[in-house]
Scaffold this motif. Structure first.
Motif, PDB file in Angstrom:
ATOM      1  N   ASP A  89       0.799  -1.227   0.000  1.00  0.00           N
ATOM      2  CA  ASP A  89       0.000   0.000   0.000  1.00  0.00           C
ATOM      3  C   ASP A  89       0.832   1.278   0.000  1.00  0.00           C
ATOM      4  OD1 ASP A  89      -2.573  -1.277  -0.060  1.00  0.00           O
ATOM      5  OD2 ASP A  89      -2.135  -1.964   1.970  1.00  0.00           O
ATOM      6  N   ARG A  90       2.129   1.145  -0.106  1.00  0.00           N
ATOM      7  CA  ARG A  90       2.973   2.319  -0.289  1.00  0.00           C
ATOM      8  C   ARG A  90       3.063   2.667  -1.768  1.00  0.00           C
ATOM      9  NH1 ARG A  90       8.690   2.094   2.718  1.00  0.00           N
ATOM     10  NH2 ARG A  90       8.892   4.019   1.469  1.00  0.00           N
ATOM     11  N   SER A 108      -0.042   2.701  -6.007  1.00  0.00           N
ATOM     12  CA  SER A 108       0.526   1.759  -5.046  1.00  0.00           C
ATOM     13  C   SER A 108       0.914   0.450  -5.734  1.00  0.00           C
ATOM     14  CB  SER A 108      -0.485   1.458  -3.938  1.00  0.00           C
ATOM     15  OG  SER A 108      -1.577   0.705  -4.454  1.00  0.00           O
TER      16      SER A 108
END
Length: 381
Positions: A89-90, A108
């Motif tokens: 999710d980064r 992401s």
């Protein structure tokens, strides 16, 4: 046609189904393999590996499986999550700063894996040779503009998936993609093939070509219609920009290149080994929580590129109701390849399955050959 291989007691009827694909459906070189609870219960092969019909097809013959390659790439991505190198999710740009170009700064890793990044095709015409230039293709993807706002649509990336996900993995691991594959998948699972057609355990590589008589379709060719309707639209550009994406798949250039979304060369035994591991009670390739992430629905809808209802897990297509996307039970997941190949896991039954062929049908999903084998397999379970 002489059929070679093995079927465990109770599965002998699959010989006839496999043979029927040669008699009735145009196969001239193919293999089918199944693992259940870690045991190889089916491994069948037959035909020839070359266009002239002179080289026998063997159990470890490698055939280009096209998009079935994406499942192996997704596995490598989840292994980097398991290693703590990648947070799904980064933003990708946190790991790959150049990727932030053209409005992709918040895309992401999960969006890339689930085909929700909008990065489905090169917008501008690119040179035919770009696909053979790993660094150049990755740089071009990093600089590319999405076709829509990332996250707003589901759109399958037939080829850019490989350079975007593969480029990300090299940056988070500081390791080349072929070496990640060798360490994480090929060596522990004792696989015959890999991305491209050289440097693998098996040196037997099949030539591929179209079926001499097209099979009756399991669904209408909506992708072909969309390409004809808008030659500059995302569907057409995804499959034909550059045109070398659709040509030369038996060439030395194609076989020697790193095109991880499309030029994986694997045996049926390879695909069954990978997915058999993921379907087992104690998978070695991934921790159970990430196998669950692979199978969990993360995106569903009428895909803007595939022109069909598709459900994605994390990098894998999930089992659906349509016959050409049915991977066993509801928790099944895997990936088909253009022309008819497929590999999938069914954790409910402990099944890992692989089918590869040298004669390519027109479907982007499973076709009647693999569907008949899988349907018969499940009737015998």
């Amino acid at each position: 046609m002489e059929i070679y291989g093995y079927c465990a007691p109770g599965f002998e009827a699959l010989y006839d189904t496999f043979a029927a694909n040669f008699r009735e459906s145009g196969d001239s070189g193919a293999a089918f393999a199944v693992r259940q609870h870690g045991e190889l219960i089916v491994s069948l092969w037959a035909g020839s590996a070359d266009r002239a019909g002179e080289t026998p097809y063997t159990e470890d013959t490698l055939a280009n499986v096209f998009s079935s390659s994406k499942g192996i790439l997704a596995l490598l991505a989840l292994q980097q999550v398991a290693a703590g190198n990648l947070d799904l999710d980064r933003p990708v740009a946190d790991y790959w700063p150049e990727f932030a170009a053209a409005g992709k700064e918040q895309v992401s890793a999960r969006q890339l894996l689930c085909h929700r990044a909008g990065l489905v095709a090169f917008r501008e015409k690119v040179s035919d040779g770009l696909i053979y230039d790993w660094s150049g293709a990755c740089a071009q993807v990093a600089a590319s503009e999405p076709w829509w706002v990332p996250g707003s649509h589901q759109g399958y990336a037939p080829f850019l998936y490989g350079w975007s996900v593969g480029g990300l993995l090299e940056r988070v691991s500081s390791t080349s993609l072929p070496e990640l594959y060798r360490r994480g998948v090929a060596k522990p699972l004792d696989l015959d093939g890999g991305f491209g057609a050289s440097g693998h355990r098996s040196t037997r590589v099949a030539d591929v070509g179209p079926l001499k008589q097209p099979l009756p379709e399991l669904r209408e060719n909506a992708v072909g219609r969309a390409i004809k309707e808008d030659r500059k639209g995302p569907v057409s550009m995804a499959f034909t920009n550059p045109v070398s994406l659709m040509m030369g798949t038996n060439s030395a250039e194609w076989r020697g290149a790193l095109i991880p979304a499309a030029n994986g060369h694997f045996s049926a035994r390879d695909l069954a080994a990978v997915y058999g591991d993921l379907a087992s009670d104690n998978p070695g390739a991934l921790p159970p929580e990430l196998v669950a992430e692979a199978a969990r629905e993360q995106s569903r809808g009428r895909d803007a590129i595939l022109q069909a209802e598709v459900s994605f897990g994390c990098g894998f297509i999930r089992s659906g109701r349509a016959a050409d996307l049915r991977f066993g039970g509801e928790q099944g997941f895997g990936h088909p390849g253009a022309g008819g190949s497929v590999g999938f896991a069914d954790p409910e039954c402990g099944i890992g399955c692989g089918y590869v062929t040298t004669r390519l049908g027109q479907s982007l999903f499973m076709d009647r050959r693999s569907v008949s084998l899988v349907d018969h397999l499940y009737r015998l379970l």
